[in-house]
Design an enzyme around this catalytic site. Sequence first.
Site, PDB file in Angstrom:
ATOM      1  N   TYR A 155    -102.725 -91.212  -9.048  1.00 39.31           N
ATOM      2  CA  TYR A 155    -103.952 -90.445  -8.788  1.00 39.31           C
ATOM      3  C   TYR A 155    -103.607 -89.087  -8.163  1.00 39.31           C
ATOM      4  O   TYR A 155    -104.100 -88.038  -8.604  1.00 39.31           O
ATOM      5  CB  TYR A 155    -104.862 -91.251  -7.856  1.00 39.31           C
ATOM      6  CG  TYR A 155    -106.014 -90.454  -7.276  1.00 39.31           C
ATOM      7  CD1 TYR A 155    -107.186 -90.264  -8.000  1.00 39.31           C
ATOM      8  CD2 TYR A 155    -105.936 -89.886  -5.998  1.00 39.31           C
ATOM      9  CE1 TYR A 155    -108.253 -89.530  -7.462  1.00 39.31           C
ATOM     10  CE2 TYR A 155    -106.991 -89.161  -5.455  1.00 39.31           C
ATOM     11  CZ  TYR A 155    -108.145 -88.982  -6.190  1.00 39.31           C
ATOM     12  OH  TYR A 155    -109.190 -88.256  -5.659  1.00 39.31           O
ATOM     13  N   SER A 208    -107.910 -82.989  -3.916  1.00 42.77           N
ATOM     14  CA  SER A 208    -107.896 -84.055  -2.908  1.00 42.77           C
ATOM     15  C   SER A 208    -106.731 -83.918  -1.937  1.00 42.77           C
ATOM     16  O   SER A 208    -105.615 -83.522  -2.317  1.00 42.77           O
ATOM     17  CB  SER A 208    -107.763 -85.398  -3.643  1.00 42.77           C
ATOM     18  OG  SER A 208    -107.394 -86.411  -2.730  1.00 42.77           O
ATOM     19  N   GLU A 244    -105.111 -86.259  -1.040  1.00 45.98           N
ATOM     20  CA  GLU A 244    -104.116 -87.209  -1.547  1.00 45.98           C
ATOM     21  C   GLU A 244    -102.934 -86.447  -2.187  1.00 45.98           C
ATOM     22  O   GLU A 244    -101.845 -86.986  -2.288  1.00 45.98           O
ATOM     23  CB  GLU A 244    -104.805 -88.147  -2.549  1.00 45.98           C
ATOM     24  CG  GLU A 244    -104.021 -89.323  -3.055  1.00 45.98           C
ATOM     25  CD  GLU A 244    -103.719 -90.438  -2.043  1.00 45.98           C
ATOM     26  OE1 GLU A 244    -104.359 -90.507  -0.978  1.00 45.98           O
ATOM     27  OE2 GLU A 244    -102.821 -91.236  -2.346  1.00 45.98           O
TER      28      GLU A 244
HETATM   29  P1  NAP Z   1    -116.775 -91.769  -7.192  1.00 42.78           P
HETATM   30  O1  NAP Z   1    -117.934 -92.221  -6.372  1.00 42.78           O
HETATM   31  O2  NAP Z   1    -115.708 -92.747  -7.543  1.00 42.78           O
HETATM   32  O3  NAP Z   1    -117.351 -91.137  -8.544  1.00 42.78           O
HETATM   33  C1  NAP Z   1    -116.510 -90.863  -9.638  1.00 42.78           C
HETATM   34  C2  NAP Z   1    -117.355 -90.319 -10.771  1.00 42.78           C
HETATM   35  O4  NAP Z   1    -116.517 -90.048 -11.888  1.00 42.78           O
HETATM   36  C3  NAP Z   1    -118.421 -91.320 -11.268  1.00 42.78           C
HETATM   37  O5  NAP Z   1    -119.644 -90.636 -11.445  1.00 42.78           O
HETATM   38  C4  NAP Z   1    -117.869 -91.766 -12.615  1.00 42.78           C
HETATM   39  O6  NAP Z   1    -118.870 -92.076 -13.556  1.00 42.78           O
HETATM   40  C5  NAP Z   1    -117.163 -90.492 -13.058  1.00 42.78           C
HETATM   41  N1  NAP Z   1    -116.234 -90.723 -14.156  1.00 42.78           N
HETATM   42  C6  NAP Z   1    -115.258 -91.677 -14.242  1.00 42.78           C
HETATM   43  N2  NAP Z   1    -114.652 -91.610 -15.442  1.00 42.78           N
HETATM   44  C7  NAP Z   1    -115.264 -90.601 -16.130  1.00 42.78           C
HETATM   45  C8  NAP Z   1    -115.091 -90.059 -17.433  1.00 42.78           C
HETATM   46  N3  NAP Z   1    -114.176 -90.543 -18.286  1.00 42.78           N
HETATM   47  N4  NAP Z   1    -115.882 -89.029 -17.818  1.00 42.78           N
HETATM   48  C9  NAP Z   1    -116.834 -88.547 -16.971  1.00 42.78           C
HETATM   49  N5  NAP Z   1    -117.045 -89.013 -15.731  1.00 42.78           N
HETATM   50  C10 NAP Z   1    -116.264 -90.033 -15.307  1.00 42.78           C
HETATM   51  O7  NAP Z   1    -116.049 -90.528  -6.476  1.00 42.78           O
HETATM   52  P2  NAP Z   1    -116.560 -89.591  -5.278  1.00 42.78           P
HETATM   53  O8  NAP Z   1    -116.157 -90.200  -3.995  1.00 42.78           O
HETATM   54  O9  NAP Z   1    -117.946 -89.206  -5.522  1.00 42.78           O
HETATM   55  O10 NAP Z   1    -115.595 -88.328  -5.478  1.00 42.78           O
HETATM   56  C11 NAP Z   1    -115.957 -87.253  -6.322  1.00 42.78           C
HETATM   57  C12 NAP Z   1    -114.701 -86.496  -6.720  1.00 42.78           C
HETATM   58  O11 NAP Z   1    -114.053 -85.990  -5.560  1.00 42.78           O
HETATM   59  C13 NAP Z   1    -113.659 -87.324  -7.459  1.00 42.78           C
HETATM   60  O12 NAP Z   1    -113.037 -86.462  -8.383  1.00 42.78           O
HETATM   61  C14 NAP Z   1    -112.677 -87.711  -6.367  1.00 42.78           C
HETATM   62  O13 NAP Z   1    -111.401 -87.955  -6.922  1.00 42.78           O
HETATM   63  C15 NAP Z   1    -112.710 -86.464  -5.515  1.00 42.78           C
HETATM   64  N6  NAP Z   1    -112.397 -86.653  -4.103  1.00 42.78           N
HETATM   65  C16 NAP Z   1    -113.093 -87.574  -3.377  1.00 42.78           C
HETATM   66  C17 NAP Z   1    -112.837 -87.705  -2.017  1.00 42.78           C
HETATM   67  C18 NAP Z   1    -113.587 -88.714  -1.180  1.00 42.78           C
HETATM   68  O14 NAP Z   1    -113.134 -89.008  -0.069  1.00 42.78           O
HETATM   69  N7  NAP Z   1    -114.731 -89.220  -1.635  1.00 42.78           N
HETATM   70  C19 NAP Z   1    -111.865 -86.878  -1.400  1.00 42.78           C
HETATM   71  C20 NAP Z   1    -111.207 -85.930  -2.177  1.00 42.78           C
HETATM   72  C21 NAP Z   1    -111.484 -85.816  -3.518  1.00 42.78           C
HETATM   73  P3  NAP Z   1    -119.240 -93.593 -14.049  1.00 42.78           P
HETATM   74  O15 NAP Z   1    -120.422 -93.981 -13.227  1.00 42.78           O
HETATM   75  O16 NAP Z   1    -119.577 -93.388 -15.476  1.00 42.78           O
HETATM   76  O17 NAP Z   1    -118.029 -94.441 -13.807  1.00 42.78           O
HETATM   77  N1  GDD Z   2    -109.305 -99.540  -0.205  1.00 43.88           N
HETATM   78  C1  GDD Z   2    -108.673-100.202   0.777  1.00 43.88           C
HETATM   79  N2  GDD Z   2    -108.851-101.564   0.896  1.00 43.88           N
HETATM   80  N3  GDD Z   2    -107.860 -99.500   1.610  1.00 43.88           N
HETATM   81  C2  GDD Z   2    -107.252-100.176   2.601  1.00 43.88           C
HETATM   82  C3  GDD Z   2    -107.409-101.556   2.790  1.00 43.88           C
HETATM   83  C4  GDD Z   2    -108.235-102.283   1.891  1.00 43.88           C
HETATM   84  O1  GDD Z   2    -108.417-103.496   1.972  1.00 43.88           O
HETATM   85  N4  GDD Z   2    -106.672-101.932   3.869  1.00 43.88           N
HETATM   86  C5  GDD Z   2    -106.082-100.828   4.333  1.00 43.88           C
HETATM   87  N5  GDD Z   2    -106.412 -99.764   3.568  1.00 43.88           N
HETATM   88  C6  GDD Z   2    -105.915 -98.377   3.737  1.00 43.88           C
HETATM   89  C7  GDD Z   2    -105.236 -97.827   2.476  1.00 43.88           C
HETATM   90  O2  GDD Z   2    -103.903 -98.352   2.365  1.00 43.88           O
HETATM   91  C8  GDD Z   2    -105.299 -96.330   2.765  1.00 43.88           C
HETATM   92  O3  GDD Z   2    -104.197 -95.944   3.544  1.00 43.88           O
HETATM   93  C9  GDD Z   2    -106.568 -96.165   3.605  1.00 43.88           C
HETATM   94  O4  GDD Z   2    -106.984 -97.485   3.976  1.00 43.88           O
HETATM   95  C10 GDD Z   2    -107.710 -95.474   2.880  1.00 43.88           C
HETATM   96  O5  GDD Z   2    -107.933 -96.109   1.631  1.00 43.88           O
HETATM   97  P1  GDD Z   2    -109.194 -95.745   0.705  1.00 43.88           P
HETATM   98  O6  GDD Z   2    -110.456 -95.874   1.463  1.00 43.88           O
HETATM   99  O7  GDD Z   2    -109.060 -96.568  -0.537  1.00 43.88           O
HETATM  100  O8  GDD Z   2    -109.038 -94.188   0.427  1.00 43.88           O
HETATM  101  P2  GDD Z   2    -107.779 -93.287   0.001  1.00 43.88           P
HETATM  102  O9  GDD Z   2    -107.406 -92.485   1.203  1.00 43.88           O
HETATM  103  O10 GDD Z   2    -106.733 -94.046  -0.681  1.00 43.88           O
HETATM  104  O11 GDD Z   2    -108.447 -92.331  -1.100  1.00 43.88           O
HETATM  105  C11 GDD Z   2    -109.731 -91.742  -0.892  1.00 43.88           C
HETATM  106  O12 GDD Z   2    -109.579 -90.470  -0.287  1.00 43.88           O
HETATM  107  C12 GDD Z   2    -108.877 -89.511  -1.080  1.00 43.88           C
HETATM  108  C13 GDD Z   2    -108.802 -88.220  -0.259  1.00 43.88           C
HETATM  109  O13 GDD Z   2    -107.762 -88.325   0.663  1.00 43.88           O
HETATM  110  C14 GDD Z   2    -110.417 -91.662  -2.263  1.00 43.88           C
HETATM  111  O14 GDD Z   2    -111.749 -91.245  -2.080  1.00 43.88           O
HETATM  112  C15 GDD Z   2    -109.722 -90.640  -3.153  1.00 43.88           C
HETATM  113  O15 GDD Z   2    -110.471 -90.456  -4.355  1.00 43.88           O
HETATM  114  C16 GDD Z   2    -109.646 -89.311  -2.382  1.00 43.88           C
HETATM  115  O16 GDD Z   2    -109.023 -88.309  -3.158  1.00 43.88           O
END
Ligand code: NAP
Ligand code: GDD
Length: 341
Positions: free
Chosen positions: A158, A134, A136
Amino acid sequence: MARRALITGITGQDGSYLAEHLLAQGYEVWGLARGQANPRVSRMRKLLADVQVVRGDLLDQGSLISAVERVQPDEVYNLGAISFVPMSWEQAELTAEVTGMGVLRMLEAIRVCSGVSRGSSSRSGQIRFYQASSSEMFGQVTETPQNERTGFHPRSPYGVAKAYGHFLTQNYRESYGMYAVSGILFNHESPRRGAEFVTRKVTLGAARIKLGLATELRLGNLEARRDWGFAGDYVRAMHLMLQAAAPEDYVIGTGRMKSVRDLVEAAFTAAGLDWEQYVVLDQTLHRPAEVDLLCADPKKARVQLGWEPTVSFDDLVAMMVESDLRLLSNGGDPDQDSSWP
Ligand code: NAP
Ligand code: GDD
């Protein structure tokens, strides 16, 4: 014979798009699902009837070994994680176990099942492994935009857990010659995004207000900037990474930054509303340590994988607002609902 893929995190946003993409490529797709009566499994099954489910949990080493033995995958995509950053302060140990140690357990399951040992040289016939790293991990960024060589300064439990998984994936590649890669993905969103993340919170909030179901939307830091793309584009990159001749890590993003304020303005405009009348700033939603900005340099992925994003920020926000207006107009409940667009 069809290639076989095992996806952890199958019930999540990326798991669903990746499964669709791999099925369309002719793969046999298996999803690892946890829990006894996990409602998100039935939601996933409605959308993805062709995905086969194997039970397992990233907290349980034996279950991962059994899953790999049963599925005999060609490719493993480790998407499972505690992925909501604020939750990682509330449950830091659980986040370390699932998001960090879960990577170790999955790599060990592959290593043990495929009999890989130190000094193995041939990668042919190996199970290929993708780790969902990520942006992050960059945290308090040391340069902008961020590329594969930019240093890490994670700002949340995280981000720290993801950095552990990232370095471990590199280490298994170097120690055992495993075909193991990390995609350093920047924020990617869709109508299937969890309602806790800011994009979906905002598009749902605008749709609720538009339909008279809410009168305000409470948000934290509007100044944070992110590089937001469409999840459907990003899962193509995951697959491409595992098809490359050599295992390498890649940054995936659009190269464009927008603020949360820009996001709010775009979403409320798409709903035909003036955001300043409805958005309430709430200090309790600020994080103990914020990531102020993230912006990808995706040049390596473009040159080496031929990967390009196809959905602009404005189109992404409009797509999400439209989808949420439709969902709520049809009486759907995004927190409970078993339907997924
Ligand atoms: P998500 O919608 O939050 O999905 C997370 C998945 O992890 C769910 O299927 C959840 O299953 C599973 N999980 C949680 N705890 C688990 C456990 N103990 N054992 C097995 N599975 C478990 O996340 P996403 O947005 O699809 O992201 C997919 C991956 O990419 C994550 O690793 C996230 O950190 C990473 N990532 C996401 C972003 C983004 O912007 N979306 C960016 C960079 C990296 P349950 O339904 O059972 O809870
Ligand atoms: N969730 C949330 N809720 N975020 C808020 C809010 C609120 O009410 N108000 C402001 N924000 C700001 C957060 O402080 C952060 O800076 C930004 O919006 C994005 O927040 P999220 O959408 O929660 O995503 P994230 O950037 O913290 O994390 C996501 O992206 C990562 C990759 O950069 C997640 O998908 C992570 O799993 C992923 O790795």
